[in-house]
Design an enzyme around this catalytic site. Structure first.
Site, PDB file in Angstrom:
ATOM      1  N   LYS A 169       0.819  -1.235   0.000  1.00 35.38           N
ATOM      2  CA  LYS A 169       0.000   0.000   0.000  1.00 35.38           C
ATOM      3  C   LYS A 169       0.846   1.275   0.000  1.00 35.38           C
ATOM      4  O   LYS A 169       0.460   2.297   0.572  1.00 35.38           O
ATOM      5  CB  LYS A 169      -0.948   0.026   1.199  1.00 35.38           C
ATOM      6  CG  LYS A 169      -1.851  -1.197   1.322  1.00 35.38           C
ATOM      7  CD  LYS A 169      -2.757  -1.090   2.537  1.00 35.38           C
ATOM      8  CE  LYS A 169      -3.611  -2.319   2.719  1.00 35.38           C
ATOM      9  NZ  LYS A 169      -2.845  -3.492   3.166  1.00 35.38           N
ATOM     10  N   ASP A 199      -6.420  -6.448   9.263  1.00 34.09           N
ATOM     11  CA  ASP A 199      -7.688  -5.743   9.037  1.00 34.09           C
ATOM     12  C   ASP A 199      -8.762  -6.654   8.461  1.00 34.09           C
ATOM     13  O   ASP A 199      -9.951  -6.528   8.781  1.00 34.09           O
ATOM     14  CB  ASP A 199      -7.477  -4.522   8.140  1.00 34.09           C
ATOM     15  CG  ASP A 199      -6.800  -4.854   6.822  1.00 34.09           C
ATOM     16  OD1 ASP A 199      -6.200  -5.939   6.719  1.00 34.09           O
ATOM     17  OD2 ASP A 199      -6.856  -4.027   5.897  1.00 34.09           O
TER      18      ASP A 199
END
Length: 831
Positions: free
Chosen positions: A522, A558
Site C-alpha cells: 500500500k 484488518d
C-alpha cells in the site's frame, strides 16, 4: 482515388421493386435489394472480392440504437412487407447479402433518407442544418443539441434528429384541421390512424384528396352537370403528378381538361377552372402545413442557441417539391411570414440522398476503425469464463502451497491465531488501534452485554507521507504519540486497558500478540521494519515516551477484524474480504491443514514447526491469505496488460503484490491512466496530445472511476471531471474514458470474485459438503462506493461456485470492532 479534394464522382442505377414484393415476405424484398446490389457491382465492374463499405438509405420510421442498427417501427407509403416489423433492417439486409453470396460488403450505416438529404446538401453548404423531403412521403430532420436528447448518451455538441413528422397528428393534435376527405383517405389506407400529417401533405395522397373533393362536387351537381364516371369513382385515378400539371402557369387549364377527359368526363370551361382551384387548395394546404412544421423546427434551433436572428440552410428533396411548379414559392413565402427573423436558404438536392448516405458511411468507417483499435486495447482487460476458472485454480493452488509452507509460495497464508467467532458474552472496555495507510485511527469500545449495546469513541490522526518512506522508529514514535493523545482525550491513560492493534500488512504471526512484518504494501516503504515484530516496535516506542503502559493483547490483520465483526452479526460469516486501498481475504481453515511456527514451545496449539493440532475443542483457525501476492512468481502473466506492467514497474515494490495491483483502489486509477496514455499515443484520444497532466502519476484516483461509471452520469459531467484533472476532452473522449474505467474496474471485480470462489470452494471441500451456505464480511470503499463493483463480484462468484450460496455482508467500521472483539475474547480466555 484520383478525385480532387472536395469533389465527388457518382455512378448510380435505379432498380424498380415489383409491387408484389412490397406486400409479400420481407426476406424476399431484401433479397431483391441484395440481388440488385450485386447486379450493380457487376455492371459497374466493381470488384466482388474487395471489401466495400455500404450505406443503406431506408425511408421508413426506425428506432436506431447506433448507426448500423435500426428496428423498423412501422411501414408507410403503402409498403407492408411481412415479418420485418420490430426487426433490425440492417441485419435483414446483411442476411440477404449472405444468401445472395459472391459479395464482400460491410453495411456500416443505415441512414434515413431525410438525414441523408441534409448531409448531401451540407456537403455544399455548411449552414445546412435541416433536411426536408416532400415527395411520395414527407419528413424533416434537424441538428438538435445533444443535451436535449435523453435517448442518447452525451450532452455536448449536436446530433441530427429524424423527426418522423409524418406521424404528427396520430394523437389527435390535428383534429381541428382534418377534413372529411382526409378521414376517407386515412380509412382507405393500409395504416389507418397513422401517419396523419403525411396523408395531408405528401405526394402519395394529394391526388387522391383532389379526386375525393371533385367526386363529391360532381355528386352534388356542382361539376359535370352531375355526371360521375366510373373512372372518377376509382381510387388512384388522379395522381399528384396530375395536380402539378393542373397548376402549370401556361398550360394549367389545358392540362386539367385533358386529365378530366381521360376520366371519361366532359368538362366545361368552368368545370376545368373549378377542378384546377381544388388542386390549388389541396397543394396550397400541403405547403402551408410544411411551412408551419419547418417554422417549429427553426424556432427550436433558434431557442437552443438563444439567437434573435439567424441564417440557416434547408436541404430539400422529393418529387412534390421538385416537380410542382408553385409549391416551392408558396412554401418559402409562408415560412417567411411565420418566421421573419430567420434568413432561410433552400438547397435542392441534385444527388438525392445517396451522396449524404455515403458521407455518413465514410465517417462511420473512420469511427469503426477507431473503435476497433480501442476495443483491441480494452480486450486485454476482458476475461472469459475459462480465464476466470484458471485464475480460480491458481488461487487455490497458491493457497494449498502456502498452507504447506512449500518453498516460496505466492500466497503467504498467514495464521492469525484467531480460533473462534464472538459469542455475545464480551463485556468491558477495550482499545483498538488501526494503521490505515494515510491515517491512524484510535477507538474505545465499551461492550455492554453484547456488541449491539456497545459504546464507541474514536479519533483519526494523519500519517505524514514522509513517515511512510522514512525510518521505522519515526513511524512508530508517531503512532505512540497518537495513542498518547487519544488516551488523554478519553481520560483513560492510567487504566491499562487491553488493546488490539490492527496492522493491515503481511505479518508472520507466532502468537495472537506477536507478528513479524513480512513486507510493506500500500505504498509504505519504511525502513528497519521488515523482519521485525511490529508489536514490540510499538511497545518500544511507547516505552520511549515514559508516559503510560499499554497492554497490546492482540495483533489483528484488518481483514480478520472485518470477518470477526460480521461473524458477530451472522454466525455463518467465515470469510473476510477487504477491497479498498488494498485487497485481501481471510477465512476459517481446518487446523489439520495448517503448518505454524509458535513463539514458544508451550503456546496453545502445538510446538515449534508442528501442525497446530493441540488446541482443545478447537478445529479451525482464521487464515490471512495475503492474496495480493498472487502472480509474484508469474502465475498471472497471461492476463497482465502493458498498463499493469507500467504500474508495477513504477510502484515502490516492483514485482510484488501483483494481484493487489490488479484489484485494489490504490492502483486502479493508475492502470486507467496508463491505458489512456496508450490510447492517446495511438491518436485515439485527446486528439493525440499527451499532456503533462496525463503523464502525472496518481492524478486519476480510483474515486474518479466510481464517479465516471455512474449509470446516469451525463457525459458533460464526465468531461467536467476530466477537466478538473487537466484533461481537455471531447464528447467522444469522454465515452472512451468511461469505457476504459469500466473495463479496468470490471476486471478487478471479476478477479476478486474468482479469488472468493477459490476460498469458499476450499472451505466446502474441507468439510466434504455438496452444498455450502456461507457469509462473506466485506469492507472497503471500492466495494461499497463503486456503482458496479459489488454486483460484478457477486455474479462472478455465483457463476464460478454454483454449489455455494454466498451472502455478502458489508461491515461498518468492522475491522476495529472486530479487533476489539478479538481482544475481549483473548482477555476472557486468560481470566
Amino acid at each position: 482515388m484520383g478525385i480532387r479534394r472536395g469533389e465527388v464522382e457518382m455512378e448510380e442505377k435505379t432498380y424498380p421493386i415489383p409491387k408484389g414484393l412490397l406486400e409479400g415476405k420481407g426476406s424476399e424484398l431484401f433479397d431483391h435489394v441484395s440481388e440488385s446490389l450485386k447486379d450493380f457491382l457487376q455492371e459497374k465492374n466493381i470488384s466482388l472480392e474487395k471489401k466495400h463499405p455500404l450505406a443503406f438509405t431506408f425511408s421508413f420510421p426506425c428506432e436506431q440504437s447506433s448507426l448500423s442498427q435500426g428496428l423498423l417501427l412501422s411501414w408507410s407509403k403503402n409498403v407492408r412487407a411481412r415479418g420485418v416489423l420490430g426487426k433490425d433492417v440492417v441485419q435483414a439486409l446483411r442476411e440477404a447479402i449472405d444468401r445472395t453470396g459472391g459479395m464482400n460488403v460491410e453495411v456500416l450505416a443505415m441512414v434515413n433518407d431525410t438525414v441523408a438529404t441534409m448531409m448531401t446538401c451540407g456537403f455544399e453548404d455548411r449552414r445546412c442544418e435541416v433536411g426536408l423531403i416532400v415527395g411520395t412521403g414527407t419528413n424533416a430532420c434537424y441538428m438538435e443539441e445533444l443535451r436535449h436528447i435523453d435517448l442518447v448518451e452525451g450532452d455536448e455538441g449536436r446530433m441530427c434528429v429524424n423527426t418522423d413528422w409524418g406521424a404528427f397528428g396520430d394523437d389527435g393534435a390535428l383534429k381541428d384541421v382534418i377534413t372529411e376527405y382526409d378521414r376517407e383517405v386515412d380509412a382507405a389506407s393500409n395504416n389507418a390512424g397513422r401517419q396523419i400529417f403525411e396523408k395531408m401533405v405528401s405526394g402519395m395522397y394529394l391526388g387522391e384528396l383532389v379526386r375525393l373533393v371533385v367526386l363529391k362536387m360532381a355528386r352534388l351537381g356542382l361539376l359535370f352537370d352531375g355526371h360521375v364516371s366510373d373512372a372518377l369513382k376509382t381510387k388512384g385515378k388522379i395522381t399528384t403528378a396530375h395536380v402539378a400539371a393542373m397548376e402549370e402557369t401556361k398550360n394549367g387549364l389545358k392540362n386539367t381538361r385533358s386529365i378530366l377527359m381521360g376520366l371519361n368526363l366532359t368538362p366545361s370551361q368552368n368545370d376545368c377552372v373549378a377542378v384546377q382551384h381544388v388542386g390549388t387548395i389541396v397543394s396550397f394546404r400541403s405547403s402551408n402545413l410544411v411551412a408551419a412544421g419547418l417554422a417549429a423546427i427553426l424556432t427550436q434551433i433558434q431557442r437552443n442557441r438563444n439567437l434573435r436572428t439567424f441564417r440557416v440552410s434547408v436541404g430539400v428533396d422529393g418529387t412534390v417539391y421538385k416537380t410542382h411548379p408553385q409549391y416551392p414559392k408558396r412554401l418559402h413565402k409562408v415560412l417567411k411570414r411565420l418566421l421573419p427573423e430567420c434568413r432561410v436558404r433552400f438547397i435542392l438536392s441534385n444527388s438525392g440522398s445517396s451522396k449524404g448516405a455515403a458521407l455518413v458511411t465514410a465517417v462511420a468507417q473512420r469511427l469503426a476503425s477507431q473503435k476497433q483499435k480501442v476495443d483491441e486495447t480494452l480486450s486485454l482487460f476482458r476475461l472469459s469464463y475459462q480465464q476466470l476458472q484458471v485464475v480460480k485454480a491458481r488461487m487455490r493452488a497458491g493457497m494449498e502451497a502456502g498452507l504447506r509452507r512449500e518453498g516460496r509460495s505466492e500466497l503467504k497464508m498467514l495464521p492469525s491465531f484467531v480460533y473462534n467467532s464472538p459469542d455475545g458474552t464480551e463485556h468491558g472496555k477495550y482499545l483498538a488501534f488501526d494503521l490505515r495507510g494515510t491515517n491512524f485511527k484510535a477507538l474505545l469500545v465499551n461492550f455492554k452485554n453484547g456488541l449491539q449495546k456497545a459504546e464507541l469513541y474514536n479519533k483519526i490522526y494523519t500519517i505524514p507521507p514522509e513517515m511512510m518512506q522514512g525510518p521505522g522508529a519515526e513511524l512508530f514514535d508517531h503512532i505512540a504519540e497518537c495513542v498518547s493523545d487519544f488516551l488523554d482525550y478519553m481520560g483513560i491513560k492510567n487504566l491499562g486497558l487491553p488493546a488490539g492493534f490492527i496492522f493491515p500488512f503481511p505479518c508472520k504471526q507466532t502468537a495472537i500478540d506477536a507478528g513479524t512484518l513480512v513486507c510493506w504494501t500500500k505504498g509504505f516503504k519504511t525502513t528497519d521494519c521488515e523482519g521485525h515484530d511490529v508489536v514490540k516496535m510499538l511497545q518500544e516506542a511507547i516505552k520511549r515516551r515514559k508516559e503510560f503502559e499499554l497492554d497490546i493483547t492482540a495483533l489483528v490483520n484488518d481483514t480478520v477484524g472485518t470477518m470477526m465483526s460480521c461473524a458477530y452479526e451472522d454466525p455463518q460469516c467465515e470469510v473476510g474480504l477487504i477491497v479498498g486501498a488494498g485487497s485481501n481475504v481471510c477465512y476459517m481453515e481446518e487446523l489439520r491443514n495448517i503448518e505454524t511456527e509458535q513463539r514458544d514451545g508451550n503456546e496453545e496449539g502445538g510446538t515449534d514447526g508442528a501442525k497446530t493440532t493441540g488446541v482443545a475443542e478447537v478445529e479451525r483457525m482464521c487464515i490471512n491469505t495475503e492474496w495480493g501476492g498472487l502472480g509474484e512468481a508469474g502465475s498471472l502473466d497471461d492476463i497482465i496488460t502493458p498498463s499493469d506492467v507500467e504500474v508495477d514497474q513504477n510502484s515502490v515494490n516492483p514485482e510484488k503484490q501483483r494481484f493487489e495491483k490488479l484489484t485494489s483502489g490504490m492502483y486502479l486509477g493508475e492502470v486507467v491512466r496508463h491505458t489512456l496514455l496508450d490510447l492517446t499515443r495511438q491518436g485515439l484520444l485527446f486528439r493525440g496530445r499527451v499532456t503533462d497532466a496525463l503523464k502525472t502519476p496518481g492524478i486519476i484516483q480510483t474515486k474518479y472511476l466510481s464517479q465516471i461509471e455512474r449509470d446516469r452520469l451525463a457525459l458533460l459531467q464526465v468531461r467536467s471531471i476530466l477537466q478538473r484533472l487537466g484533461l481537455d476532452s471531447t464528447c467522444d473522449d469522454s465515452i472512451i474514458v468511461k469505457e476504459v474505467c469500466g473495463a479496468v474496474s470490471h476486471r478487478a471485480a471479476q478477479l476478486c470474485g474468482a479469488g472468493i470462489s477459490a476460498v469458499i470452494d476450499k472451505i466446502r471441500e474441507n468439510r466434504g459438503l455438496d452444498h455450502f451456505d456461507v457469509t462473506v464480511g466485506v469492507e472497503g470503499k471500492l466495494y461499497k462506493l463503486h456503482p458496479h463493483f459489488s454486483r460484478v463480484l457477486q455474479e462472478t462468484v455465483r457463476v464460478l461456485s454454483p454449489q455455494c450460496r454466498v451472502t455478502f455482508l458489508p461491515s461498518e467500521e468492522g475491522r476495529m470492532k472486530g479487533a476489539a472483539l478479538i481482544t475481549a475474547g483473548v482477555r476472557q480466555m486468560k481470566m
